[in-house]
Design an enzyme around this catalytic site. Sequence first.
Site, mmCIF file in Angstrom:
data_model
loop_
_atom_site.group_PDB
_atom_site.id
_atom_site.type_symbol
_atom_site.label_atom_id
_atom_site.label_comp_id
_atom_site.label_asym_id
_atom_site.label_seq_id
_atom_site.Cartn_x
_atom_site.Cartn_y
_atom_site.Cartn_z
ATOM 1 N N LYS A 92 -30.915 -13.153 -21.404
ATOM 2 C CA LYS A 92 -30.086 -14.296 -20.341
ATOM 3 C C LYS A 92 -30.320 -13.877 -19.436
ATOM 4 O O LYS A 92 -30.936 -12.957 -18.668
ATOM 5 C CB LYS A 92 -28.345 -13.620 -20.552
ATOM 6 N N ASP A 102 -30.385 -23.273 -21.161
ATOM 7 C CA ASP A 102 -28.999 -23.399 -21.390
ATOM 8 C C ASP A 102 -27.470 -24.280 -20.240
ATOM 9 O O ASP A 102 -28.612 -25.098 -19.920
ATOM 10 C CB ASP A 102 -28.886 -21.961 -21.353
HETATM 11 P P1 NDP Z 1 -25.200 -28.614 -20.551
HETATM 12 O O1 NDP Z 1 -25.832 -27.725 -18.904
HETATM 13 O O2 NDP Z 1 -26.557 -29.640 -21.282
HETATM 14 O O3 NDP Z 1 -24.109 -29.005 -20.505
HETATM 15 C C1 NDP Z 1 -22.601 -28.617 -19.128
HETATM 16 C C2 NDP Z 1 -21.306 -29.307 -20.227
HETATM 17 O O4 NDP Z 1 -20.649 -29.090 -20.017
HETATM 18 C C3 NDP Z 1 -21.080 -30.411 -19.255
HETATM 19 O O5 NDP Z 1 -21.161 -31.268 -19.713
HETATM 20 C C4 NDP Z 1 -21.190 -30.031 -17.672
HETATM 21 O O6 NDP Z 1 -20.286 -30.987 -17.053
HETATM 22 C C5 NDP Z 1 -19.867 -28.758 -18.543
HETATM 23 N N1 NDP Z 1 -19.230 -28.135 -17.426
HETATM 24 C C6 NDP Z 1 -20.471 -27.034 -17.202
HETATM 25 N N2 NDP Z 1 -20.024 -25.986 -16.259
HETATM 26 C C7 NDP Z 1 -18.672 -26.854 -16.231
HETATM 27 C C8 NDP Z 1 -16.964 -25.929 -15.685
HETATM 28 N N3 NDP Z 1 -17.193 -24.748 -14.957
HETATM 29 N N4 NDP Z 1 -16.217 -26.701 -16.351
HETATM 30 C C9 NDP Z 1 -15.960 -27.466 -16.959
HETATM 31 N N5 NDP Z 1 -16.805 -28.707 -17.295
HETATM 32 C C10 NDP Z 1 -18.369 -27.409 -17.412
HETATM 33 O O7 NDP Z 1 -25.334 -27.728 -21.353
HETATM 34 P P2 NDP Z 1 -25.414 -26.565 -22.968
HETATM 35 O O8 NDP Z 1 -24.467 -28.704 -23.776
HETATM 36 O O9 NDP Z 1 -26.522 -26.215 -23.186
HETATM 37 O O10 NDP Z 1 -23.931 -25.417 -23.121
HETATM 38 C C11 NDP Z 1 -22.986 -25.512 -23.076
HETATM 39 C C12 NDP Z 1 -22.240 -24.654 -23.743
HETATM 40 O O11 NDP Z 1 -23.194 -24.086 -24.508
HETATM 41 C C13 NDP Z 1 -22.525 -23.838 -22.430
HETATM 42 O O12 NDP Z 1 -21.503 -22.428 -22.485
HETATM 43 C C14 NDP Z 1 -23.912 -22.478 -23.505
HETATM 44 O O13 NDP Z 1 -23.651 -21.199 -23.087
HETATM 45 C C15 NDP Z 1 -23.615 -23.005 -24.622
HETATM 46 N N6 NDP Z 1 -24.884 -22.499 -25.951
HETATM 47 C C16 NDP Z 1 -25.784 -23.749 -25.488
HETATM 48 C C17 NDP Z 1 -26.848 -23.917 -26.068
HETATM 49 C C18 NDP Z 1 -28.026 -24.641 -25.837
HETATM 50 O O14 NDP Z 1 -28.427 -24.347 -26.815
HETATM 51 N N7 NDP Z 1 -28.033 -25.447 -25.124
HETATM 52 C C19 NDP Z 1 -26.516 -22.859 -27.208
HETATM 53 C C20 NDP Z 1 -25.709 -21.329 -27.568
HETATM 54 C C21 NDP Z 1 -24.598 -22.359 -26.613
HETATM 55 P P3 NDP Z 1 -20.798 -30.627 -15.119
HETATM 56 O O15 NDP Z 1 -22.561 -32.017 -15.274
HETATM 57 O O16 NDP Z 1 -19.881 -31.549 -15.130
HETATM 58 O O17 NDP Z 1 -21.263 -29.871 -14.716
HETATM 59 O O1 2IT Z 2 -26.527 -19.189 -25.807
HETATM 60 C C1 2IT Z 2 -27.622 -20.043 -26.878
HETATM 61 O O2 2IT Z 2 -27.862 -19.510 -27.703
HETATM 62 C C2 2IT Z 2 -28.856 -20.511 -25.626
HETATM 63 N N1 2IT Z 2 -28.639 -20.992 -25.015
HETATM 64 C C3 2IT Z 2 -29.693 -20.602 -26.674
HETATM 65 C C4 2IT Z 2 -31.394 -19.569 -26.676
HETATM 66 C C5 2IT Z 2 -31.601 -19.768 -26.910
HETATM 67 O O3 2IT Z 2 -33.496 -18.912 -26.878
HETATM 68 O O4 2IT Z 2 -32.602 -20.740 -28.155
#
Ligand code: NDP
Ligand code: 2IT
Length: 446
Positions: free
Chosen positions: A125, A165
């Site tokens: 990561k 992420d």
């Molecule tokens: P994005 O950046 O697309 O969206 C993040 C969302 O979470 C936004 O709505 C943001 O709001 C909110 N957020 C972030 N930090 C905070 C905080 N400290 N408090 C409240 N709200 C918060 O990210 P993703 O959707 O990609 O990721 C969301 C989660 O999913 C993370 O935990 C990530 O690690 C996990 N994840 C993502 C994957 C992927 O493929 N993208 C795969 C597996 C897991 P704001 O805009 O106001 O900051």
């Molecule tokens: O937390 C996760 O699994 C991710 N942000 C996606 C990682 C990836 O390599 O697609």
Amino acid sequence: MKNVKEFMAEVVRKNPGEVEFHQAVQEVAESLFPFLKKNPKYAREKVLERMIIPERVLIFRVPWLDDNEEIQINTGYRVEMSSAIGPYKGGLRFHPSVNLGILKFLAFEQVYKNSLTTLPLGGGKGGSDFDPKGKSDREVMKFCQSFMTELFRHIGENTDVPAGDIGVGSREIGYLFGQYKRLKNEFTGVLTGKSLNWGGSLIRPEATGYGCVYFVQEMLKTRDESIEGKVCTVSGSGNVAQYTTEKLLELGAKVVTLSDSGGYIYKKKGLTDEDLRFVLELKNVRRGRIKECAEKLKGVKYFDGKRPWEVPCDIAFPSATQNEIDAKDAKTLVKNGCYCIGEGANMPTVPDAVKVFQNAKILYAPGKAANAGGVSTSGLEMSQNSMRTCWTREEVDEKLRMIKVNIHESCVKYGKQKDGYINYVDGANIAGFVKVAEAMIDQGVV
Ligand code: NDP
Ligand code: 2IT
């Protein structure tokens, strides 16, 4: 062999201040210690002791010029945790809260998650304390170019394959890829989450959200239930929340909330497809705040500074960030009738809240099992890049669905208790561990 308490005291001493990393290791240690007692070879080979130290950590300076020609400086990181079963694989997070402890927790969890996917993916990561919010596209590009100017020498399609992420979506992956290609003079699958017309995979944008819903479907099946008609609360409004919502609507569920760091929106009747299109345009194009939905969409209310867990639901999908459900939230959810949690985010539930869910015997799986669809489809993107081919939407979706079914089966295999309750935390941790541990033993003391 030490007990969990002694083991954790050492982890805390050697990794001072890294509270999220301690939390992630503690959860795994609690699952693994009884298993290690029954399988002493892993303890003899000190596999867990090796797994909690990254193979390599890179920390670097990222200087860039903002639109006013002012010098800005951020810190860049890549934690290369384990290459036992494949090249390091995991996302990049750009958020002001990013620090080494958070990235170590995420990299550690990624090792288990990637092992569960059945694909040959190691764990890593990275990211930066850079905040894309409020920055122009040009500023984001300049930051990404500077970030990659150091990172490029450490990654490669067979070495380390980053992805997105929080704060890193297709725009950032594009700028990062462009700079990598320029520096290496090579067009390879060094990043995943690429856009479709230059090496991306169909379904990758949707995969984490879709995969989380597929996993919940498998959990519900164990109780002869289905998603149709269920009231769902979703937090976040980014990539994972958006496609979780899309799949839930397709399956006939009622999604009543979404949120961002400002607060949450609530629609009693459930969000419609049109509402979701509005959110996608708001978040992905205009990069606005969720609050705007209450002004523009019918029947939507906004709750400033609050999280959606006070809203009654059948299933909750925390899809924003770590530690967003505390013990009080968990008690409220259970009291209001919630009986299933689909963790789209990584480690969104604090340990005391996990205990609340498990004591109530509700369906609860950790993020490393529930949200593995994203990295799984990244693995499928890597396969397509190597083969110089492009699978159809249906092909990728079907592979994703099968992977999620397999992950569920692995959790049941290692997590089913005598009373029939499935402890998905133990199941995911033990199943994820065994594959990596066996590979480490095969490869000697490395
Ligand atoms: P994005 O950046 O697309 O969206 C993040 C969302 O979470 C936004 O709505 C943001 O709001 C909110 N957020 C972030 N930090 C905070 C905080 N400290 N408090 C409240 N709200 C918060 O990210 P993703 O959707 O990609 O990721 C969301 C989660 O999913 C993370 O935990 C990530 O690690 C996990 N994840 C993502 C994957 C992927 O493929 N993208 C795969 C597996 C897991 P704001 O805009 O106001 O900051
Ligand atoms: O937390 C996760 O699994 C991710 N942000 C996606 C990682 C990836 O390599 O697609």
